[in-house]
Write an enzyme that holds these catalytic residues in place. Sequence first.
Site, PDB file in Angstrom:
ATOM      1  N   GLY A  87       0.836  -1.210   0.000  1.00 27.73           N
ATOM      2  CA  GLY A  87       0.000   0.000   0.000  1.00 27.73           C
ATOM      3  C   GLY A  87       0.856   1.240   0.000  1.00 27.73           C
ATOM      4  O   GLY A  87       2.079   1.164  -0.171  1.00 27.73           O
ATOM      5  N   ASN A  88       0.224   2.381   0.174  1.00 26.20           N
ATOM      6  CA  ASN A  88       0.993   3.622   0.264  1.00 26.20           C
ATOM      7  C   ASN A  88       0.362   4.543   1.292  1.00 26.20           C
ATOM      8  O   ASN A  88      -0.695   4.257   1.832  1.00 26.20           O
ATOM      9  CB  ASN A  88       1.110   4.289  -1.112  1.00 26.20           C
ATOM     10  CG  ASN A  88      -0.234   4.723  -1.652  1.00 26.20           C
ATOM     11  OD1 ASN A  88      -0.876   5.597  -1.083  1.00 26.20           O
ATOM     12  ND2 ASN A  88      -0.671   4.092  -2.729  1.00 26.20           N
ATOM     13  N   ARG A  89       1.038   5.641   1.568  1.00 28.09           N
ATOM     14  CA  ARG A  89       0.656   6.489   2.703  1.00 28.09           C
ATOM     15  C   ARG A  89      -0.366   7.568   2.368  1.00 28.09           C
ATOM     16  O   ARG A  89      -0.594   8.451   3.181  1.00 28.09           O
ATOM     17  CB  ARG A  89       1.897   7.192   3.254  1.00 28.09           C
ATOM     18  CG  ARG A  89       2.851   6.289   3.967  1.00 28.09           C
ATOM     19  CD  ARG A  89       3.918   7.161   4.602  1.00 28.09           C
ATOM     20  NE  ARG A  89       5.097   6.409   4.921  1.00 28.09           N
ATOM     21  CZ  ARG A  89       5.244   5.711   6.025  1.00 28.09           C
ATOM     22  NH1 ARG A  89       4.267   5.657   6.895  1.00 28.09           N
ATOM     23  NH2 ARG A  89       6.354   5.044   6.253  1.00 28.09           N
TER      24      ARG A  89
END
Length: 405
Positions: A203-205
Amino acid sequence: MRIILGVGGGIAAYKSASLLRLFTEAGHTVMVIPTRAADEFVGRATWEALSGHKVPDGIFDEVDQVNHVRLGQEADLIVVAPATADLMARAAAGMADDLLTNTLLVAACPVFMAPAMHTEMWTNPATRDNVEKLRNRGITVMEPDSGRLTGTDSGPGRLPEPEAIHAAALRLVDAPPRPLAGKRVVITAGGTLEALDPVRFLGNRSSGKQGVSLAKAAAQAGADVHFIAARMDVPPPTGIRLTNVESALELREATLAATAAADVVIMAAAVADFRPAELAGSKIKKRDDGDDPVIKLVRNPDILAELVTQRNDGRLPRSTVIIGFAAETGDEESDVLSYARAKLEKKGCDLLVLNEVGEGMVFAQDESSVQILSRSTGDVEHATGSKDDVAAAVIARAAGELDGS
Ligand code: CTP
């Protein structure tokens, strides 16, 4: 100007008599529509004497004139004061169970609400949701004053003074028209999740905050917003159409489907460029004696580029405005703006919102500073401030692209 003054059933209804006076003295024609509960507080004779107009009895009054539709259609401004918790709940739910809510449902003009209620009611999550829903639909809901309430209690919930309501409501009509009224806007937000196995993902932030601000700004500008949310840290905006997705492939499908009927699409989502080549059907086990696992990644489709291709080959209308976001850094070879210009050309979208990343990270911050690059004009506009301020600037630019200014 033709003003409808809707009066809800609260003790503060008496202050609306002064408000009515301010409107009539400024030369406006005012028609008062009290709710049935309001009649318990101020008699109709007061409204009729001060406005010089008969107070309509209800939905079934002057049926031949189709009053319940006509009043809302003909008004230039509707002011509801006091807006009680119950009245706002009915308006937020789209109910039409009395003349005032009927009028609100057909209104094409600006609507202004000045709430008054006990603090507990104002801070109750049900009322908060209703206020947000109304605001997302472009209705202006004023913040109540803080102070002495009906009983011995005191706190936020007091009806603002008539002069303050009068001034704020008229500012609404003097304000420029809603530039995205009648336009359909698709906004993607958050970060995609790319599953490795049933419990793990890449995932990413991305927090989704900028996307939520964009949705609010677009709705305030009058747009019909479809919000496509990948994983987010913040709740999605309420009161607008929402589609939840996880992966880039799901986001692609939802976005392409939604964009077929859109005037503007804003790709604020952080889309993973890669996903695991294989999705394990069961949890990948740790094998103490084995080699370290190697995860093979494959490229995800570039949704933004695909939207541009679809527009260029006629599958989407040529008039669709496509907006991309880019997080970029400069380096010793070139500055950040040159990289952004190159990306705008490569992606072929109409606007590129450039977030310069580096020391002051962009993700999850409340303040940001962006540059909005336009392909058609070559202009670069700077926008700094809260994510709401940045969103307002992007939406204003999007409206400019739509009308060619
Ligand atoms: N985007 C997209 N589909 C992808 C990746 C990105 O639609 N698979 C969109 C994002 O929503 C955003 C813009 O493209 O609007 C961001 O572009 P960026 O990730 O900077 O582009 P890349 O092509 O991935 O650039 P780089 O080569 O710098 O990674």
